[in-house]
Scaffold this motif. Structure first.
Motif, short mmCIF file in Angstrom:
data_model
loop_
_atom_site.label_atom_id
_atom_site.label_comp_id
_atom_site.label_asym_id
_atom_site.label_seq_id
_atom_site.Cartn_x
_atom_site.Cartn_y
_atom_site.Cartn_z
N LEU A 177 82.94 -118.63 22.67
CA LEU A 177 83.69 -117.43 22.83
C LEU A 177 84.38 -116.65 21.69
N LEU A 178 84.94 -117.62 20.96
CA LEU A 178 85.65 -117.02 19.55
C LEU A 178 84.53 -116.37 18.67
N TYR A 179 83.52 -116.75 18.42
CA TYR A 179 82.51 -116.42 17.37
C TYR A 179 82.47 -115.00 17.45
N PRO A 180 82.02 -113.93 18.80
CA PRO A 180 81.80 -112.43 18.66
C PRO A 180 83.06 -112.02 18.39
N GLY A 181 84.15 -112.48 18.59
CA GLY A 181 85.57 -111.98 18.22
C GLY A 181 85.76 -111.97 16.92
N MET A 182 85.50 -113.11 16.39
CA MET A 182 85.73 -113.38 14.90
C MET A 182 84.70 -112.35 14.18
N LEU A 183 83.73 -111.95 14.43
CA LEU A 183 82.85 -111.28 13.95
C LEU A 183 83.20 -109.76 14.17
N ALA A 184 83.81 -109.35 15.18
CA ALA A 184 84.43 -108.09 15.44
C ALA A 184 85.59 -107.84 14.69
N SER A 185 86.25 -108.98 14.07
CA SER A 185 87.61 -108.87 13.02
C SER A 185 87.11 -108.84 11.72
N GLY A 186 85.72 -108.79 11.55
CA GLY A 186 85.20 -108.55 10.09
C GLY A 186 85.00 -109.96 9.47
N GLU A 195 84.58 -121.36 11.18
CA GLU A 195 85.77 -121.04 11.57
C GLU A 195 86.04 -121.25 13.27
N ALA A 196 85.12 -120.71 13.94
CA ALA A 196 85.10 -120.91 15.27
C ALA A 196 85.31 -122.07 15.82
N PRO A 197 84.45 -123.10 15.70
CA PRO A 197 84.75 -124.56 16.11
C PRO A 197 86.13 -125.26 15.36
N ASN A 222 93.00 -108.78 17.76
CA ASN A 222 92.11 -108.94 18.44
C ASN A 222 92.38 -109.55 19.56
N TYR A 223 92.68 -108.86 20.79
CA TYR A 223 92.95 -109.50 22.10
C TYR A 223 92.30 -110.67 22.58
N TRP A 224 90.73 -110.32 22.25
CA TRP A 224 89.90 -111.42 22.68
C TRP A 224 89.90 -112.56 22.21
N VAL A 225 90.18 -112.72 20.87
CA VAL A 225 90.25 -114.04 20.14
C VAL A 225 91.88 -114.55 20.62
N LEU A 226 92.71 -113.73 20.84
CA LEU A 226 94.01 -114.13 21.18
C LEU A 226 93.96 -114.76 22.41
#
Length: 309
Positions: A177-186, A195-197, A222-226
Motif C-alpha cells: 500500500l505504501l509503494y504507490p504513495g511513495m511513487l506519487a511523492s516523487g 523504503e516501502a518495506p 501525502n495523506y495516503w502514505v500517512l
C-alpha cells in the motif's frame, strides 16, 4: 578377527555436541535464563555486525558505543539512535536494522522459547507462560504470569504461528500500500522498493527508524502514505494476543476476551483524545499547524496522536 580401531571424535564435533547439550540443559531447567542468554547473545551479535566497516556508509568501523546502542535499540525496538540512521549506515547496515526490528517485534523471549522448543523437543509449562507473557502488554510483572493473564496454554502454539504469520502478512500488505504513495511523492521506483518495506516494518513494530534523510516529513502532504503508516502503527500497538483473538472471533464481539476489548477501547480512546488535544492546542499556532487549512490541520493532529501512541 581383530577389533577395529575406534576413530577419535573430531575436537570441533565434540565441542559442538557439548554446547548443544549445555543449551538443551539450560532450556529444560531454566527457560528464563535461556531467554536472557539469547537476548544478550543477539545484542552482542548485532553489535559486532554493526561494527563492521561494510555496515557503515563511509566504510569505517563504527564506534563500539554507537554500535552497541544501535544493537540494543534495534532489538528492543525503541527507535532511539546516537547516529543519523539515514546517512550513517550502508545498505547492509539498513538490512541489519530491518532484521533486528523483526526479531524485536516477534519478541526475543518468544523466539528464545521457540528455540528452546527446537533444542529440548518440548515446551514446558514455565516456557509457555514466558512466551505468552512476553506478548501480553497487560502483564503486571516481569517473567512468567499466571494463566489468567495469558492466552490459553493450549493455544500457545497457535499464538506463536500468529506472531510470525501476522508480522509477515501485515508488513507485506502495508509495504504494498505504501509503494504507490511513495511513487506519487516523487520517490524513484527502485528506491521505493526498499523504503516501502522498511517503513512498513518500522510502523508495525512501532520503532520509528527512517531510511531517508527527510524522514516522514517527505510525505507530509501525502495523506495516503500517512494513513497507511497510521494503520500499521495501530496494528502493531494492539499486540499479537489481540490480533490472535480477532483472527478467531472477528465478527463475534461478545466472544472477545477482556484483554482484547480493553486494548481496543484504550488504544482508540487515546488516539481520538490525543488527536483532539493536538488540534485544540495547535490549530491557531502559526509555528506549527496554524498556517495549514482545516483538513491538513486535522490530519496532522491525528497523525501525531497515532505516532506518539
Amino acid at each position: 578377527m581383530s577389533e577395529g580401531v575406534r576413530a577419535t571424535p573430531h575436537p570441533l564435533r565434540t565441542l559442538g555436541h557439548r554446547l548443544f547439550e549445555l543449551f538443551r540443559t539450560v532450556a529444560q531447567n531454566s527457560p528464563s535464563r535461556f531467554a536472557i542468554f539469547v537476548f544478550v547473545g543477539l545484542i552482542l551479535i548485532f553489535t559486532g555486525l554493526f561494527s563492521l566497516p561494510i555496515a557503515s556508509a563511509n566504510g569505517q568501523v563504527t564506534a563500539f558505543a554507537d554500535a552497541l546502542f544501535t544493537a540494543v535499540s534495534t532489538i528492543c525496538v525503541t527507535g532511539l539512535a546516537t547516529v543519523n540512521m539515514a546517512t550513517h549506515w550502508s545498505p547492509f547496515g539498513h538490512v541489519l536494522i530491518f532484521i533486528g526490528v523483526q526479531i524485536g517485534a516477534m519478541g526475543v523471549l518468544t523466539l528464545a522459547s521457540i528455540l528452546g522448543l527446537v533444542i529440548s523437543r518440548r515446551l514446558g509449562l514455565r516456557a509457555k507462560l514466558i512466551a505468552a507473557s512476553d506478548t501480553n502488554p497487560l502483564r503486571s510483572h516481569g517473567g512468567p504470569v499466571n494463566e489468567s493473564q495469558t492466552v490459553r496454554l493450549g493455544d500457545i502454539g497457535a499464538l506463536l504461528r500468529v506472531v510470525a504469520l501476522s508480522t509477515l502478512v501485515i508488513e507485506f500488505v502495508v509495504a504494498v500500500l505504501l509503494y504507490p504513495g511513495m511513487l506519487a511523492s516523487g520517490i524513484e521506483w527502485n528506491v521505493a522498493l526498499w523504503e516501502a518495506p522498511f517503513y512498513a516494518a518500522m510502523a508495525f513494530t512501532n520503532t520509528g527508524f527512517t531510511p531517508n534523510v527527510e524522514g516522514v516529513g517527505a510525505f507530509a502532504d501525502n495523506y495516503w502514505v500517512l494513513l497507511v503508516l497510521m494503520g500499521g502503527v495501530f496494528l502493531g500497538s494492539i499486540g499479537f494476543p489481540v490480533i490472535f483473538a480477532l483472527r478467531r472471533e472477528l465478527w463475534h464481539i461478545r466472544r472477545w476476551p477482556l484483554h482484547t476489548k480493553l486494548t481496543l477501547i484504550t488504544t482508540t480512546t487515546l488516539f481520538v483524545v490525543g488527536g483532539l488535544v493536538f488540534l485544540g492546542l495547535e490549530f491557531n499556532n502559526p509555528a506549527t499547524l496554524g498556517s495549514l487549512d482545516a483538513a491538513d490541520t486535522t490530519m496532522q493532529s491525528f497523525f501525531l496522536s497515532a505516532m506518539t501512541r
